[in-house]
Design a protein around this motif. Structure first.
Motif, PDB file in Angstrom:
ATOM      1  N   LEU A 266     -18.326   6.113 -19.007  1.00 46.99           N
ATOM      2  CA  LEU A 266     -18.398   7.365 -18.257  1.00 46.99           C
ATOM      3  C   LEU A 266     -19.078   7.153 -16.906  1.00 46.99           C
ATOM      4  CD1 LEU A 266     -19.204  10.169 -20.824  1.00 46.99           C
ATOM      5  CD2 LEU A 266     -17.195   9.941 -19.354  1.00 46.99           C
ATOM      6  N   GLU A 267     -20.073   6.270 -16.920  1.00 46.13           N
ATOM      7  CA  GLU A 267     -20.802   5.951 -15.693  1.00 46.13           C
ATOM      8  C   GLU A 267     -19.857   5.362 -14.649  1.00 46.13           C
ATOM      9  OE1 GLU A 267     -23.946   3.436 -16.850  1.00 46.13           O
ATOM     10  OE2 GLU A 267     -25.401   4.431 -15.562  1.00 46.13           O
ATOM     11  N   GLN A 268     -19.062   4.379 -15.108  1.00 44.82           N
ATOM     12  CA  GLN A 268     -18.094   3.738 -14.204  1.00 44.82           C
ATOM     13  C   GLN A 268     -17.093   4.761 -13.691  1.00 44.82           C
ATOM     14  OE1 GLN A 268     -16.185   0.535 -16.291  1.00 44.82           O
ATOM     15  NE2 GLN A 268     -17.953  -0.823 -16.148  1.00 44.82           N
ATOM     16  N   GLU A 273     -14.794   8.092  -9.469  1.00 47.30           N
ATOM     17  CA  GLU A 273     -14.377   9.440  -9.080  1.00 47.30           C
ATOM     18  C   GLU A 273     -14.957   9.824  -7.729  1.00 47.30           C
ATOM     19  OE1 GLU A 273     -11.573  10.315 -10.964  1.00 47.30           O
ATOM     20  OE2 GLU A 273     -12.254  11.983  -9.673  1.00 47.30           O
ATOM     21  N   LYS A 274     -16.272   9.541  -7.602  1.00 49.72           N
ATOM     22  CA  LYS A 274     -16.986   9.893  -6.373  1.00 49.72           C
ATOM     23  C   LYS A 274     -16.366   9.154  -5.175  1.00 49.72           C
ATOM     24  CE  LYS A 274     -21.490   9.184  -5.394  1.00 49.72           C
ATOM     25  NZ  LYS A 274     -22.800   8.778  -5.851  1.00 49.72           N
ATOM     26  N   MET A 275     -16.149   7.868  -5.342  1.00 51.73           N
ATOM     27  CA  MET A 275     -15.590   7.058  -4.251  1.00 51.73           C
ATOM     28  C   MET A 275     -14.156   7.495  -3.924  1.00 51.73           C
ATOM     29  SD  MET A 275     -17.749   5.071  -3.077  1.00 51.73           S
ATOM     30  CE  MET A 275     -19.298   5.780  -3.481  1.00 51.73           C
ATOM     31  N   ILE A 279     -12.298   8.731  -0.478  1.00 52.56           N
ATOM     32  CA  ILE A 279     -11.055   8.139   0.056  1.00 52.56           C
ATOM     33  C   ILE A 279     -10.032   9.249   0.313  1.00 52.56           C
ATOM     34  CG2 ILE A 279      -9.053   6.689  -0.565  1.00 52.56           C
ATOM     35  CD1 ILE A 279     -11.186   4.778  -0.105  1.00 52.56           C
ATOM     36  N   ASP A 280      -9.898  10.171  -0.644  1.00 54.69           N
ATOM     37  CA  ASP A 280      -8.928  11.270  -0.484  1.00 54.69           C
ATOM     38  C   ASP A 280      -9.232  12.069   0.786  1.00 54.69           C
ATOM     39  OD1 ASP A 280      -7.807  10.494  -2.820  1.00 54.69           O
ATOM     40  OD2 ASP A 280      -8.634  12.121  -4.046  1.00 54.69           O
ATOM     41  N   THR A 281     -10.513  12.388   0.973  1.00 56.72           N
ATOM     42  CA  THR A 281     -10.902  13.170   2.150  1.00 56.72           C
ATOM     43  C   THR A 281     -10.606  12.384   3.428  1.00 56.72           C
ATOM     44  OG1 THR A 281     -12.714  13.948   0.785  1.00 56.72           O
ATOM     45  CG2 THR A 281     -12.807  14.523   3.113  1.00 56.72           C
TER      46      THR A 281
END
Ligand code: PEP
Ligand code: MN
Length: 363
Positions: A266-268, A273-275, A279-281
């Motif tokens: 879950l940590e990974q 997800e955050k990164m 990238i999407d933005t």
């Protein structure tokens, strides 16, 4: 074939990856048997390979031992309980290999390139249940590679594996065949059901680069490796510079890092997800900026039209190109990347201006 935890393309494997090895060419019965015994000892090999009919680029080179080698290979495979694979280039080869009890066939790069040969082989395989591996064609033509796979599928061949062995290039490079990794990646996107394995031996042409390319193949999530091995590599009758001893292969395989195809905790997942959100933005911003830039180009196009000025201003383009390149380099971007990017933007800009100037709908 015990210890198998899964199968790839219908072939049972000992690990998550399909590992194929054996000499470039079967040379003598002794050489085949000893190579196979020493490969089996590593406990890491799933399939034994050997070339029986060798397609050489120029005449008068060693062109393989022919039919007699099939028996050497099949017998050695039986002795250690491993399936064996040979390259076939025509219907006669297919029939000889099947008759001798070969377990797996492969099409070489010089065969995949020729639809007549591929069709002949596909016809000979109709109704035969045997895994077939298809090397990429010599030239970087994704459609030709895909076409060969489709010809086999149309004749009912169910277990197909693609082999990435690199592409001929006129340009000098450290590789014997340019890997052009984007081509197998494209194949994976177009035919997701077909496993792809990598052949670092024919990509590199030299043994010191084998582990580098093998690791890259794993990092791109390829399904396995085909690596040539020989009991006395320097004395091999074909492809001497790229072959390694079975024990050296064992070490190479041991040192490869197997990374997970996706996040495991879950940590990974949270970190990724955050990164990915970032990238999407950023991608969104880049696209919006491109659109803005093209709008300005159109305004310039209209202005040039009204004032009868040509679209291409070579001096201005040179200035832009050099200034942007310098800036990009300072920011740590590669010259090749920025060169392609700037050229593409410039081409699109000219296209947009041309549309405005000549009131064209679409070019
Ligand atoms: C081979 O595997 O020995 C061979 C001839 O390879 P390729 O078809 O990739 O040149
Ligand atoms: Mn070879």
């Amino acid at each position: 074939m015990t210890n198998s935890i899964q199968n790839i393309g219908g072939i049972p494997t000992k690990s998550e990856k399909l590992i194929i090895s054996g000499p470039c060419s079967a040379e003598t019965e002794l050489q085949v048997r000893e190579t196979v015994l020493r490969l089996a000892k590593t406990q890491k090999i799933d399939v034994i390979r050997a070339g029986i009919w060798k397609p050489r680029t120029r005449p008068n080179a060693f062109e393989g031992v022919g039919r007699v080698g099939l028996e050497w290979l099949v017998n050695a495979g039986k002795e250690v309980g491993l399936p064996v694979a040979v390259e076939v280039a025509n219907a006669q080869h297919v029939n000889d290999a099947l008759e001798s009890g070969v377990d797996i066939l492969w099409l070489g790069a010089r065969t995949t390139v020729n639809p007549f040969s591929v069709q002949e082989i596909a016809n000979a395989l109709e109704g035969v249940n045997i895994p077939v591996m298809v090397k990429n064609p010599i030239n970087p033509d994704l459609e030709l590679w895909k076409g060969a796979i489709e010809r086999l599928q149309l004749k009912g061949v169910k277990n197909i594996i693609a082999i990435h062995r690199g592409f001929s290039s006129y340009q000098k490079s450290i590789y014997r065949n340019d890997p052009m990794w984007e081509i197998p990646i494209q194949l994976k996107l177009k035919l997701p059901e077909i496993p792809i394995i990598c052949d670092p031996s024919h990509i590199t042409g030299r043994r010191d680069l084998l582990s580098l390319v093998s690791q890259k193949a794993f990092d791109l999530d390829m399904s396995g490796l085909m690596i040539e091995s020989h009991i006395t590599p320097d004395e091999a009758w074909s492809d001497a510079a790229q072959q390694i001893k079975p024990e050296v292969l064992n070490e190479l395989l041991e040192n490869l890092v197997l990374r997970n195809a996706s996040a495991t905790s879950l940590e990974q997942l949270g970190f990724l997800e955050k990164m990915r959100t970032q990238i999407d933005t950023l991608d969104e911003e880049i696209i919006q900026l491109f659109a803005k830039r093209m709008e300005v180009a159109k305004v310039i196009g209209q202005f040039k039209k009204d004032n009868k000025i040509t679209i291409l201003q070579t001096e201005r383009w040179k200035e832009i190109y050099n200034a942007r390149k310098e800036m990009a380099e300072k920011l740590g971007l590669s010259v090749e990347f920025i060169d392609v990017l700037l050229t593409t933007i410039h081409q699109e800009s000219i296209k947009q201006q041309n549309k405005v100037m000549n009131s064209l709908k679409d070019l």
